[in-house]
Design a protein around this motif. Structure first.
Motif, PDB file in Angstrom:
ATOM      1  N   PRO A 153      77.100  60.238  79.750  1.00 30.19           N
ATOM      2  CA  PRO A 153      77.332  59.953  81.170  1.00 30.19           C
ATOM      3  C   PRO A 153      76.578  58.691  81.594  1.00 30.19           C
ATOM      4  O   PRO A 153      75.352  58.715  81.744  1.00 30.19           O
ATOM      5  CB  PRO A 153      76.793  61.205  81.877  1.00 30.19           C
ATOM      6  CG  PRO A 153      75.790  61.773  80.928  1.00 30.19           C
ATOM      7  CD  PRO A 153      76.240  61.415  79.541  1.00 30.19           C
ATOM      8  N   VAL A 176      77.434  62.438  86.189  1.00 25.32           N
ATOM      9  CA  VAL A 176      76.746  63.607  86.742  1.00 25.32           C
ATOM     10  C   VAL A 176      76.624  63.396  88.244  1.00 25.32           C
ATOM     11  O   VAL A 176      76.086  62.379  88.689  1.00 25.32           O
ATOM     12  CB  VAL A 176      75.346  63.780  86.109  1.00 25.32           C
ATOM     13  CG1 VAL A 176      74.603  64.929  86.778  1.00 25.32           C
ATOM     14  CG2 VAL A 176      75.462  64.005  84.610  1.00 25.32           C
ATOM     15  N   LYS A 231      79.141  68.053  86.701  1.00 30.29           N
ATOM     16  CA  LYS A 231      79.426  67.020  85.703  1.00 30.29           C
ATOM     17  C   LYS A 231      80.928  66.891  85.593  1.00 30.29           C
ATOM     18  O   LYS A 231      81.646  67.899  85.579  1.00 30.29           O
ATOM     19  CB  LYS A 231      78.824  67.394  84.346  1.00 30.29           C
ATOM     20  CG  LYS A 231      78.959  66.297  83.286  1.00 30.29           C
ATOM     21  CD  LYS A 231      78.271  66.726  81.989  1.00 30.29           C
ATOM     22  CE  LYS A 231      78.337  65.640  80.923  1.00 30.29           C
ATOM     23  NZ  LYS A 231      79.693  65.372  80.427  1.00 30.29           N
TER      24      LYS A 231
END
Length: 273
Positions: free
Chosen positions: A194, A119, A127
């Motif tokens: 992430p 991110v 993203k």
């Protein structure tokens, strides 16, 4: 078995972000880690901030400026973990990052690299959407993953290190080429989480500096090509010949367009339009 992870944080004049970065490490759900901050000859308060964060798990190391590759290499050399996770000093880890990444190695010890999307925050917010599977051939054409990806320390100990000649960037791309080509068939695995947050700055980034500077770009690609020439010829025998011809004719045209007779001709042609 609880594998130990060494997080390597090179820092060059990013003291203002360092505490936030290290706080994100301390908040990891996985507990068996050490963090090595490498001050790469900073002229700001990196030493003061680092010293205030030091403890039995957060180690501080100073060196004269060697660039990002040199700082990562220094940190990994003194690391005692089974796995390495590079993390830039202005970025942050998400809380489950290490837990999610190490679980892949626990399930499949043959895994070579674990990576993820990121991110982006700060100046730009977005993203990423990285390709889940890719081949060595595809990797040779361009980087496919971020530097904040986890790999076994033993690979570094066996001689796969960051190239310290690549001071202008893309050192992580060249490192992944080394890894993938030396252990063909071992998986690069993407997790659906992430692992880290990439800080975007309003000022010029390293990538922008490279893409806008033909001299730096040429040096990087020449260095990577010369180092992995056999690989490029294995996968792209005709592509390299075509690339060389393209470069030759581009330079030829450039010399023609910049010549005095052409400039006079072009001036006169535009004058009488």
């Amino acid at each position: 078995m609880a594998y130990k992870v060494s997080i390597i944080v090179p820092c060059f004049n990013h003291a203002r972000y360092l505490e936030e970065c290290i706080e994100s490490v301390k908040k990891q759900s996985y507990g068996n880690w050490e963090c090595i901050i490498v001050n790469d000859g900073s002229s700001d308060d990196t030493e003061i901030v680092s010293r205030s964060l030091e403890n039995d798990r957060i180690i501080y190391k100073y060196q004269e400026n060697k660039g990002l590759s040199g700082a990562r290499n220094t940190g990994i050399r003194i690391a005692t973990g089974d796995y390495i996770l590079p993390l830039d000093a202005d970025d942050t880890l998400n809380p489950l990052a290490i837990e999610k990444m190490i679980s892949v190695f626990q399930k499949n010890p043959e895994t070579l690299v674990v990576f993820s999307d990121t991110v982006t925050f700060g100046h730009i917010q977005k993203k990423s959407d990285l390709q889940e599977k890719f081949t060595l051939k595809e990797l040779l054409l361009g980087n496919k993953l971020y530097c904040t990806s986890m790999f076994p320390k033993k690979c570094f100990d066996e001689g796969i290190i960051y190239d310290e000649n690549l001071r202008h960037g893309f050192e992580d791309w060249e490192f992944w080429i080394q890894l993938m080509s030396s252990r063909r068939g071992q998986p690069f695995t993407k997790i659906d989480y992430p692992a880290f947050n990439y800080r975007s700055h309003p000022e010029t980034s390293m990538i922008k500096e490279i893409t806008g500077n033909n001299e730096k770009k040429e040096f990087i690609y020449h260095t990577v090509y010369e180092k992995h020439k056999a690989l490029f010829h294995e996968f792209f025998p005709s592509y390299i010949a075509l690339l060389n011809r393209k470069t030759f004719y581009e330079k030829k045209l450039e010399s023609i367009y910049s010549s005095k007779p052409y400039r006079i001709y072009n001036f006169l042609k535009n004058l009488f339009r």
